[in-house]
Design a protein around this motif. Structure first.
Motif, short mmCIF file in Angstrom:
data_model
loop_
_atom_site.label_atom_id
_atom_site.label_comp_id
_atom_site.label_asym_id
_atom_site.label_seq_id
_atom_site.Cartn_x
_atom_site.Cartn_y
_atom_site.Cartn_z
N ASP A 142 4.01 1.47 9.58
CA ASP A 142 3.00 0.41 9.73
C ASP A 142 3.42 -0.85 8.99
O ASP A 142 2.74 -1.88 9.11
CB ASP A 142 1.64 0.90 9.21
CG ASP A 142 1.08 2.04 10.03
OD1 ASP A 142 0.33 2.87 9.46
OD2 ASP A 142 1.38 2.12 11.24
N SER A 143 4.49 -0.78 8.24
CA SER A 143 4.99 -1.96 7.54
C SER A 143 5.39 -3.03 8.56
O SER A 143 6.24 -2.78 9.42
CB SER A 143 6.20 -1.60 6.67
OG SER A 143 5.84 -0.69 5.65
N LYS A 203 0.84 -1.19 0.00
CA LYS A 203 0.00 0.00 0.00
C LYS A 203 0.88 1.24 0.00
O LYS A 203 2.07 1.19 0.31
CB LYS A 203 -0.90 0.01 1.25
CG LYS A 203 -2.00 -1.03 1.24
CD LYS A 203 -3.10 -0.66 0.27
CE LYS A 203 -4.31 -1.56 0.40
NZ LYS A 203 -5.39 -1.14 -0.53
N THR A 204 0.26 2.37 -0.33
CA THR A 204 0.95 3.65 -0.35
C THR A 204 0.57 4.43 0.91
O THR A 204 -0.54 4.27 1.43
CB THR A 204 0.55 4.44 -1.60
OG1 THR A 204 0.83 3.65 -2.75
CG2 THR A 204 1.32 5.75 -1.70
N ARG A 205 1.49 5.25 1.37
CA ARG A 205 1.22 6.11 2.53
C ARG A 205 -0.10 6.86 2.36
O ARG A 205 -0.40 7.37 1.29
CB ARG A 205 2.34 7.13 2.71
CG ARG A 205 3.54 6.63 3.45
CD ARG A 205 4.61 7.69 3.53
NE ARG A 205 5.08 8.10 2.21
CZ ARG A 205 5.94 9.08 1.99
NH1 ARG A 205 6.43 9.76 3.02
NH2 ARG A 205 6.31 9.38 0.77
N LEU A 234 2.38 -6.66 5.39
CA LEU A 234 2.00 -5.36 4.84
C LEU A 234 3.24 -4.52 4.60
O LEU A 234 4.06 -4.34 5.51
CB LEU A 234 1.06 -4.63 5.80
CG LEU A 234 0.71 -3.18 5.43
CD1 LEU A 234 -0.08 -3.13 4.13
CD2 LEU A 234 -0.07 -2.51 6.56
N THR A 235 3.37 -4.03 3.38
CA THR A 235 4.45 -3.11 3.04
C THR A 235 3.83 -1.78 2.65
O THR A 235 2.97 -1.74 1.76
CB THR A 235 5.31 -3.64 1.89
OG1 THR A 235 5.85 -4.92 2.26
CG2 THR A 235 6.44 -2.68 1.56
N VAL A 236 4.25 -0.71 3.30
CA VAL A 236 3.77 0.64 2.99
C VAL A 236 4.91 1.40 2.34
O VAL A 236 6.00 1.52 2.89
CB VAL A 236 3.29 1.37 4.26
CG1 VAL A 236 2.75 2.75 3.89
CG2 VAL A 236 2.22 0.56 4.98
N THR A 237 4.65 1.90 1.13
CA THR A 237 5.70 2.63 0.39
C THR A 237 5.37 4.11 0.29
O THR A 237 4.22 4.53 0.52
CB THR A 237 5.86 2.06 -1.02
OG1 THR A 237 4.61 2.24 -1.72
CG2 THR A 237 6.19 0.58 -0.98
N GLN A 258 -3.08 5.59 2.44
CA GLN A 258 -4.17 4.68 2.11
C GLN A 258 -4.66 3.95 3.37
O GLN A 258 -4.07 4.07 4.45
CB GLN A 258 -3.73 3.67 1.05
CG GLN A 258 -3.55 4.26 -0.32
CD GLN A 258 -3.26 3.20 -1.37
OE1 GLN A 258 -2.46 2.27 -1.14
NE2 GLN A 258 -3.91 3.31 -2.52
N LEU A 263 -2.26 5.13 6.39
CA LEU A 263 -1.06 4.31 6.57
C LEU A 263 0.21 5.15 6.60
O LEU A 263 0.38 6.10 5.81
CB LEU A 263 -0.98 3.27 5.47
CG LEU A 263 -1.95 2.09 5.59
CD1 LEU A 263 -1.99 1.30 4.29
CD2 LEU A 263 -1.56 1.19 6.76
N LEU A 270 4.68 4.77 6.87
CA LEU A 270 5.75 3.83 6.53
C LEU A 270 6.00 2.85 7.70
O LEU A 270 6.28 1.67 7.49
CB LEU A 270 7.04 4.57 6.19
CG LEU A 270 7.02 5.44 4.93
CD1 LEU A 270 8.37 6.14 4.76
CD2 LEU A 270 6.69 4.61 3.70
#
Lengths: 113, 113
Positions: free
Chosen positions: A85-86, A13-15, A110-113, A17, A81, A83
């Protein structure tokens, strides 16, 4: 018997979101707990639900919320979200015995980019 | 001070060695003590579950609890390469917020063939 199942297994996901993670407990288990595990650390408690009611909440911001459904499955929602939260988000179920240990699923990464 | 302290390792031993993993805790309200094994990209798997002080044995695994010293241990005899994983200690107490389980940071174990 099926163990605890979680979906999806991976998510990017993107920051900013939001994300919804899902969990189905072991058949017969009425309690569901959510944990966050950052790489290299132990799981950190987020929520516990029993019979659709929140039983406990860890030290997480209000961006984190959860609910439990009549069939005892559960959702974890994270809004806005960051970063940080990854992590691996783990769901665990337990029976209604007060001394029942937790049984975990394999988590959602979960990866937050 | 963290409620549960666990040396993160890594710990590297030859096959067949006896492994000793340890945790200390500060909250005397903890009543139930567990050890979980976590393989890479998997959820924690319950290995041992104890309530009282003393020893509990299950195959090659022995869990030891000393409530007076607030110290728990897991011993693995005749260690195998398949034992290579992260070992998490966990402990639980019944409180006003329900039954909460707190985890240590985990010790990474490598067993060399």
């Amino acid at each position: 018997d099926a163990g605890v199942t979680q979906s999806p297994t991976h998510l990017i996901k993107t920051r900013g979101q939001h994300v919804t993670l899902r969990c189905s407990p072991i058949s017969g288990h009425k309690s569901v707990s959510w944990y966050q595990q950052v790489l290299g650390q132990g799981p950190q408690f987020i929520f516990q639900y029993y019979e659709k009611e929140e039983r406990g909440r860890g030290n997480f911001p209000d961006r984190f919320s959860a609910r439990q459904f009549p069939n005892y499955s559960s959702e974890l929602n994270v809004n806005a979200l960051l970063l940080g939260d990854s992590a691996l988000y783990l769901c665990a179920s337990s029976s209604d015995r007060v001394d029942s240990p937790l049984h975990f699923g394999n988590g959602t990464r979960l990866t937050v980019t | 001070q963290k409620e549960v302290e666990q040396d993160p390792g890594p710990l590297s031993v030859p096959e067949g060695a006896i492994v000793s993993l340890n945790c200390t805790y500060s909250n005397s309200a903890f009543q139930y003590f567990m050890w979980y094994r976590q393989y890479s990209r998997k959820g924690p798997e319950l290995l041992m579950y104890t309530y009282s002080s003393g020893n509990k044995e299950d195959g090659r695994f022995t869990a030891q609890v000393d409530k007076s010293s607030k110290y728990i241990s897991l011993f693995i005899r005749d260690s195998q390469p398949s034992d290579s994983a992260t070992y998490l200690c966990a402990m639980s107490a019944v409180g006003t917020g329900g039954f909460k389980t707190i985890f240590g940071a985990g010790t990474r174990l490598f067993v060399k063939a």
